[in-house]
Motif scaffolding. Structure first.
Motif, PDB file in Angstrom:
ATOM      1  N   GLU A 449       4.945 -11.684 -11.464  1.00  0.00           N
ATOM      2  CA  GLU A 449       4.852 -10.771 -10.335  1.00  0.00           C
ATOM      3  C   GLU A 449       6.150 -10.740  -9.528  1.00  0.00           C
ATOM      4  N   PRO A 451       6.567  -9.528  -5.889  1.00  0.00           N
ATOM      5  CA  PRO A 451       5.832  -8.995  -4.737  1.00  0.00           C
ATOM      6  C   PRO A 451       6.744  -8.318  -3.716  1.00  0.00           C
ATOM      7  N   GLU A 475      -3.067  -5.372   0.330  1.00  0.00           N
ATOM      8  CA  GLU A 475      -1.650  -5.101   0.591  1.00  0.00           C
ATOM      9  C   GLU A 475      -0.990  -4.459  -0.622  1.00  0.00           C
ATOM     10  N   PRO A 477       0.658  -3.550  -3.844  1.00  0.00           N
ATOM     11  CA  PRO A 477       0.636  -4.339  -5.080  1.00  0.00           C
ATOM     12  C   PRO A 477       2.033  -4.743  -5.522  1.00  0.00           C
ATOM     13  N   ALA A 478       2.084  -5.802  -6.309  1.00  0.00           N
ATOM     14  CA  ALA A 478       3.361  -6.318  -6.801  1.00  0.00           C
ATOM     15  C   ALA A 478       3.826  -5.528  -8.009  1.00  0.00           C
ATOM     16  N   THR A 480       5.867  -6.046 -11.708  1.00  0.00           N
ATOM     17  CA  THR A 480       5.856  -7.145 -12.677  1.00  0.00           C
ATOM     18  C   THR A 480       6.985  -6.963 -13.680  1.00  0.00           C
TER      19      THR A 480
END
Length: 503
Positions: A449, A451, A475, A477-478, A480
């Motif tokens: 991830e 973030p 919140e 999203p991350a 990747t």
């Protein structure tokens, strides 16, 4: 497939003229009568590929010559407040509609000798260095016919689905130059026809056109522009490059000259002093942007849907968009009207080729890694899924991937997933990417991830509602990255049994 008769190409290269690009192509001709509201759906069903429909196939060039005149079009402030809009009065024939021209990556590459075979920081920089500035002319094919009056209903502007806000221009490039600042813009935007001579323009925040528009309005001036339809392929690809990563002294049209191996032609607009049009365009709308705003909806309707987005889902309309007022229309003799349906191979190849160049131009130096190629997959609409083939120069290359991925998603906010492979993987092949993902990655450990990056709202999996249904926090999203590379010290253990020259 049939070779469909088309207007003869001038003696210019394929990169500099849509007609020259069409010359010799197996173009599918659709002659039967068809309503313009049915054209996009017909193309999607019969010819389109991922992500418009679930079929991995290149898209052919298709010419719809039987598009019916529009008996009624969008009203505007000058129309009666009630009742249908009168039919188009001119009686001029409806231009044929061209779809799918960019639907095959190899086809596009064949038109553009300057497009690197492998997209790397070095090859992208070489392309920019070889750029050729545009040249001006006093006469041009795009001004062979001058319309006596402006009526956008005479163009076969498509409505893709019954949920669309209305008819949209989808493959038109807005060209603007600001004499006060010396700046210029060349970019594609979705433009809703809201009247005989008016369009709303949705500009993604941060685009150069939006900056020029805001600066002109702040000075109390209009920004003269041209809207170019059926443009040279080199200009179409260059228009999607992120201008933030071009060096001082270069611009998109100069890069287009490098892609085509010859300069793009410009011609002064007839009704907008200071504006120029792409000389080889099929159709040009001349006009201006001022402080006028309107909702992305037809008069009397609230903003709701827009049109299909590049990922294959319906879009959402915007409020308070700039309005482009059209003051003149010029065309070639027997012009072609080019469009894209939104999602599909065509849009993905345009965005993907330019996006890879943008990423390559933005990458910092990484001594432990050599970037062998960059490619945006059509599965992500040419923007969300980036494959990066690398060669590690030392064991430090194993640890350099995370920093490189973070730099990519920070500079290119649409990138959702970065998939790293070794340089023996053909990253333009979906099966090769799955092979690397399957045999050179363990996703529990090798999917990492990143973030802290804002969501892309066109992707439903990046919404707070989606995260809530998955049981995660709401919140943003991350991003990747996936490491599908062989660890440097184990590289001899994953040599392929059968080796061949890589594309």
């Amino acid at each position: 497939m049939t070779i469909y008769p088309h207007p003869a190409a001038e003696t210019v290269t394929a990169g500099l003229s849509l007609r020259a690009a069409l010359a010799g192509l197996p173009v599918i001709g659709r002659d039967e009568p068809i309503a313009r509201e049915a054209v996009a759906a017909d193309f999607a069903e019969r010819y389109s590929g991922v992500p418009a429909v679930g079929l991995a196939r290149p898209e052919p060039a298709v010419l719809y010559t039987g598009v019916l005149p529009d008996a009624a079009g969008p009203a505007d402030a000058t129309d009666p407040p009630a009742g249908p809009v009168p039919p188009v009065p001119s009686g001029r024939p409806v231009p044929p509609v061209l779809l799918g021209l960019y639907g095959d990556e190899d086809r596009v590459r064949g038109w553009l000798p300057g497009l690197p075979r492998h997209t790397t920081p070095r090859s992208a920089a070489a392309l920019v260095a070889a750029g050729l500035p545009p040249v001006r002319t006093d006469t041009a094919p795009c001004q062979q016919v001058v319309a006596g009056e402006v009526d956008l209903r005479e163009l076969p502007v498509l409505t893709a689905t019954p949920r669309d806000a209305g008819p949209y221009l989808t493959a038109a490039l807005v060209h603007a130059g600001d004499a006060a600042t010396g700046g210029s813009a060349l970019s594609a935007h979705r433009m809703l026809v809201i009247g005989r001579d008016r369009l709303t323009v949705w500009m993604v925040p941060g685009r150069r056109l939006g900056q020029l528009h805001q600066e002109a309005v702040a000075r109390g001036e209009r920004l003269p522009v041209t809207v170019n339809i059926g443009v040279p392929p080199a200009a179409m690809i260059a228009s999607a490059i992120n201008s933030r990563f071009l060096p001082t002294g270069s611009d998109k049209l100069t890069v287009a000259g490098g892609l085509a191996g010859a300069p793009v032609g410009l011609v002064p607009a007839l009704t907008q002093p200071g504006a120029t049009a792409l000389a080889e365009s099929e159709i040009v709308l001349e006009g201006f942007l001022d402080g006028t705003l309107a909702d992305e909806a037809l008069p009397g309707s609230p903003p709701d849907g827009s049109l299909p987005e590049f990922l294959g889902y319906d879009g959402r309309a915007r409020s308070g968009l700039p309005v482009l007022t059209v003051t003149g229309v010029t065309t070639r003799r027997d012009p072609l009207y080019q469009a894209v349906i939104g999602p599909g191979r065509e849009q993905s190849h345009i965005l993907g080729a330019a996006g890879a160049l943008s990423v390559a131009l933005s990458l910092p130096s990484a001594p432990a890694l050599h970037v062998h190629d960059l490619h945006f997959s059509p599965a992500g609409g040419g923007m969300l899924l980036l494959a990066v083939a690398v060669r590690k120069e030392s064991a430090e290359g194993d640890r350099a991937l995370a920093a490189l991925a973070e730099e990519v998603v920070r500079r290119h906010p649409f990138v959702k997933t970065v998939l790293f492979t070794d340089d023996d993987v053909r990253i333009r092949s979906a099966e090769e990417l799955l092979w690397a993902l399957t045999t050179r990655a363990n996703l529990g450990a090798d999917c990492v991830e990143l973030p802290g990056h804002p969501p892309v709202p066109m992707d439903p999996s990046q919404t707070a509602e989606w995260a809530g249904e998955r049981g995660g926090p709401p919140e943003a999203p991350a991003r990747t990255f996936v490491d599908a590379t062989t660890p440097y010290r184990l590289r001899t253990r994953t040599e392929r049994s059968f080796r061949s020259a890589q594309s």
